[in-house]
Design an enzyme around this catalytic site. Structure first.
Site, mmCIF file in Angstrom:
data_model
loop_
_atom_site.group_PDB
_atom_site.id
_atom_site.type_symbol
_atom_site.label_atom_id
_atom_site.label_comp_id
_atom_site.label_asym_id
_atom_site.label_seq_id
_atom_site.Cartn_x
_atom_site.Cartn_y
_atom_site.Cartn_z
ATOM 1 N N LEU A 293 0.830 -1.212 0.000
ATOM 2 C CA LEU A 293 0.000 0.000 0.000
ATOM 3 C C LEU A 293 0.859 1.255 0.000
ATOM 4 C CD1 LEU A 293 -2.387 -1.398 2.704
ATOM 5 C CD2 LEU A 293 -3.145 -0.764 0.398
ATOM 6 N N THR A 294 0.883 1.948 -1.108
ATOM 7 C CA THR A 294 1.550 3.239 -1.215
ATOM 8 C C THR A 294 0.874 4.237 -0.286
ATOM 9 O OG1 THR A 294 2.246 2.853 -3.470
ATOM 10 C CG2 THR A 294 1.934 5.148 -2.830
ATOM 11 N N HIS B 105 6.868 -6.062 -8.466
ATOM 12 C CA HIS B 105 5.581 -5.433 -8.834
ATOM 13 C C HIS B 105 5.435 -5.486 -10.356
ATOM 14 C CE1 HIS B 105 2.064 -3.132 -8.727
ATOM 15 N NE2 HIS B 105 2.443 -2.092 -8.008
ATOM 16 N N ALA C 174 5.084 -0.419 -2.478
ATOM 17 C CA ALA C 174 5.911 -0.316 -3.678
ATOM 18 C C ALA C 174 7.019 0.707 -3.451
ATOM 19 C CB ALA C 174 5.045 0.093 -4.854
ATOM 20 N N TYR D 248 2.091 -0.771 -14.297
ATOM 21 C CA TYR D 248 3.466 -0.248 -14.231
ATOM 22 C C TYR D 248 4.362 -0.942 -15.265
ATOM 23 C CZ TYR D 248 1.438 2.128 -10.279
ATOM 24 O OH TYR D 248 0.627 2.912 -9.496
ATOM 25 N N ARG E 224 -7.130 -2.100 1.997
ATOM 26 C CA ARG E 224 -7.782 -1.019 2.737
ATOM 27 C C ARG E 224 -8.156 -1.421 4.164
ATOM 28 N NH1 ARG E 224 -11.562 -0.037 -2.317
ATOM 29 N NH2 ARG E 224 -11.065 -2.259 -2.436
ATOM 30 N N GLN F 128 8.020 -4.616 -1.821
ATOM 31 C CA GLN F 128 7.602 -4.641 -3.224
ATOM 32 C C GLN F 128 8.525 -3.738 -4.053
ATOM 33 O OE1 GLN F 128 3.888 -2.855 -4.583
ATOM 34 N NE2 GLN F 128 3.330 -4.778 -5.568
ATOM 35 N N ALA G 150 2.330 -5.672 -11.666
ATOM 36 C CA ALA G 150 0.880 -5.490 -11.769
ATOM 37 C C ALA G 150 0.540 -4.022 -12.013
ATOM 38 C CB ALA G 150 0.226 -5.968 -10.466
HETATM 39 C C1 FNR Z 1 -2.963 0.215 -3.293
HETATM 40 N N1 FNR Z 1 -2.576 -0.897 -4.061
HETATM 41 C C2 FNR Z 1 -1.251 -1.112 -4.334
HETATM 42 N N2 FNR Z 1 -0.868 -2.215 -5.052
HETATM 43 C C3 FNR Z 1 0.423 -2.506 -5.234
HETATM 44 O O1 FNR Z 1 0.719 -3.521 -5.853
HETATM 45 N N3 FNR Z 1 1.386 -1.680 -4.733
HETATM 46 C C4 FNR Z 1 1.111 -0.559 -4.035
HETATM 47 O O2 FNR Z 1 2.026 0.137 -3.568
HETATM 48 C C5 FNR Z 1 -0.264 -0.234 -3.867
HETATM 49 N N4 FNR Z 1 -0.651 0.917 -3.238
HETATM 50 C C6 FNR Z 1 -1.968 1.128 -2.880
HETATM 51 C C7 FNR Z 1 -2.318 2.218 -2.083
HETATM 52 C C8 FNR Z 1 -3.627 2.386 -1.657
HETATM 53 C C9 FNR Z 1 -3.967 3.529 -0.750
HETATM 54 C C10 FNR Z 1 -4.624 1.462 -2.075
HETATM 55 C C11 FNR Z 1 -6.049 1.606 -1.609
HETATM 56 C C12 FNR Z 1 -4.283 0.410 -2.898
HETATM 57 C C13 FNR Z 1 -3.557 -1.972 -4.311
HETATM 58 C C14 FNR Z 1 -3.670 -2.877 -3.066
HETATM 59 O O3 FNR Z 1 -2.478 -3.591 -2.841
HETATM 60 C C15 FNR Z 1 -4.831 -3.892 -3.193
HETATM 61 O O4 FNR Z 1 -4.586 -4.756 -4.257
HETATM 62 C C16 FNR Z 1 -6.151 -3.188 -3.391
HETATM 63 O O5 FNR Z 1 -6.330 -2.185 -2.423
HETATM 64 C C17 FNR Z 1 -7.313 -4.161 -3.311
HETATM 65 O O6 FNR Z 1 -7.381 -4.754 -2.044
HETATM 66 P P1 FNR Z 1 -8.465 -4.260 -0.966
HETATM 67 O O7 FNR Z 1 -8.105 -2.866 -0.545
HETATM 68 O O8 FNR Z 1 -9.781 -4.329 -1.658
HETATM 69 O O9 FNR Z 1 -8.296 -5.262 0.147
#
Ligand code: FNR
Length: 364
Positions: free
Chosen positions: A25-26, A175, A57, A180, A319, A99, A177
């Site tokens: 999660l960024t 990463h 990431a 990117y 989330r 990541q 996915a």
């Molecule tokens: C993400 N997601 C994400 N995916 C990833 O591969 N690298 C990352 O750095 C991020 N950053 C990120 C930031 C924020 C604020 C969100 C909400 C999402 C996607 C995340 O890993 C995940 O796949 C999705 O949020 C879906 O899962 P949830 O939130 O439905 O459980």
């Protein structure tokens, strides 16, 4: 019956306490020089009850960045910052991967060192807007990488994986996915190359597999995971035959005995994309015999169900881990979940980051 989400899981050499993964999660809260700071260590340590944390990431080089204040893993300062994070998580008995990220064309010259153009497989724009230090800007037409430049980027991934080990991570997730750079190589919509990195499925998968080989050779296949999002259509991603494309890539990853495959379920409506796969983990499970992590819109109930159905081994929550640092405990007690506050996902400072309440404090 015992909740499968709470079952311990042996991931390579790691004994995970449960089958919940904190998704990458960024949060855009790195400090000076894109190095992690104390607050980041607090945030991750709060979530150390996850079976596995996949830390956000992190760019493998200065040119790999596409957002402000995201961490890197290429400088001594960043390695030292991450060491604080991994120590804090390990002290709490958690496990943490990093990541590794190159955004490719999902960037802007205003975010690049020397204001050079972002790079990609081909000179095709992502066709969207991107946040820069001067506000939202249309994405530019990226520079199409030469073969020499591709090799340098693969070398950056290798070094970043080595740096992640120095920083004390238990492993890395590549990463590949979410639109990117690796994704840009795989999809026809962003790759019109005529050399060995474009055209056939084998050629479009080459970059992802070469990165995987470089990272595995450096730190071991048993510390290497990868994330793919076969049904992602964000930032202009599309492909006429994602089943064959990702079927090939995943079969090749399977031969390499990497530690895990992390698949993202569709996150956007696919009404105009009938050729896209609706149930990603279920579809690709037969292609991969190692650990499969599934992510995307899971609730405690649907996460339990996907494990019971055998479509995955571990479930990643994004989330819900932002807003519930003690998510496994809440699931075990069937306790209410804190809702995530989207307004503070990417803001600076502790608000919405390290101040989500723990159940034990809410019950006082
Ligand atoms: C993400 N997601 C994400 N995916 C990833 O591969 N690298 C990352 O750095 C991020 N950053 C990120 C930031 C924020 C604020 C969100 C909400 C999402 C996607 C995340 O890993 C995940 O796949 C999705 O949020 C879906 O899962 P949830 O939130 O439905 O459980």
């Amino acid at each position: 019956m015992e909740n499968e989400l709470l079952k311990p899981y042996q991931l390579g050499n790691l004994k995970l306490k449960n089958s919940l993964v904190m998704a990458p999660l960024t949060r855009r809260r790195a400090g000076a020089g894109n190095a992690p700071v104390e607050m980041n260590a607090i945030y991750y340590a709060q979530r150390a009850s996850a079976g596995l944390i996949i830390a956000e990431a992190s760019q493998i080089s200065p040119t790999a960045a596409g957002y402000m204040n995201t961490p890197g893993i290429y400088s001594a300062e960043q390695i030292a910052g991450w060491k604080k994070v991994t120590d804090a998580v390990h002290n709490k008995g958690g496990h943490i991967f990093l990541q590794l990220w190159h955004v490719g064309r999902v960037s802007h010259s205003l975010l690049q060192p020397g204001n050079i153009l972002p790079v990609s497989a081909s000179a095709i724009s992502g066709g969207d807007y991107i946040t820069t230090p001067r506000g939202k800007m249309p994405m530019e037409i990226p520079h199409a990488l030469t073969k020499e430049e591709i090799n340098l980027i693969i070398e950056d991934y290798r070094k970043a994986a080595a740096n992640a080990m120095l920083a004390g991570f238990d492993g890395v997730e590549i990463h590949a996915a979410n639109s990117y750079l690796a994704d840009q190589f795989m999809h026809t919509s962003s790759n019109v190359r005529t050399d060995e990195y474009g055209g056939s499925i084998e050629n479009r998968g080459r970059f992802t597999l070469e990165v995987t080989d470089a990272v595995s050779a450096e730190i071991g296949a048993n510390r290497t995971g990868i994330r793919l999002s076969p049904s992602n259509i964000r930032y202009g991603m599309d492909d006429p035959d994602p089943a064959s494309l990702f079927g090939y890539v995943i079969s090749e990853l399977n031969k390499r005995n990497i530690l895990f495959l992390h698949l993202v379920e569709p996150m956007q409506p696919l009404d105009n994309h009938p050729h896209m796969i609706r149930e990603v983990a279920k579809f690709f499970r037969p292609y991969f015999s190692g650990t499969l992590i599934t992510a995307g819109n899971y609730t405690p109930e649907s996460g339990k169900a996907v494990l019971e159905a055998g479509h995955a081994d571990l479930v990643a929550y994004g989330r819900l881990f932002i807003s519930n640092p003690d998510l496994p405990e809440r699931i075990s007690k069937n306790a209410p979940l804190n809702p995530p506050d989207t307004d503070t996902f990417y803001t600076q400072g502790p608000e919405g980051y390290i101040d989500y309440p723990f159940l034990k404090d809410q019950n006082k």
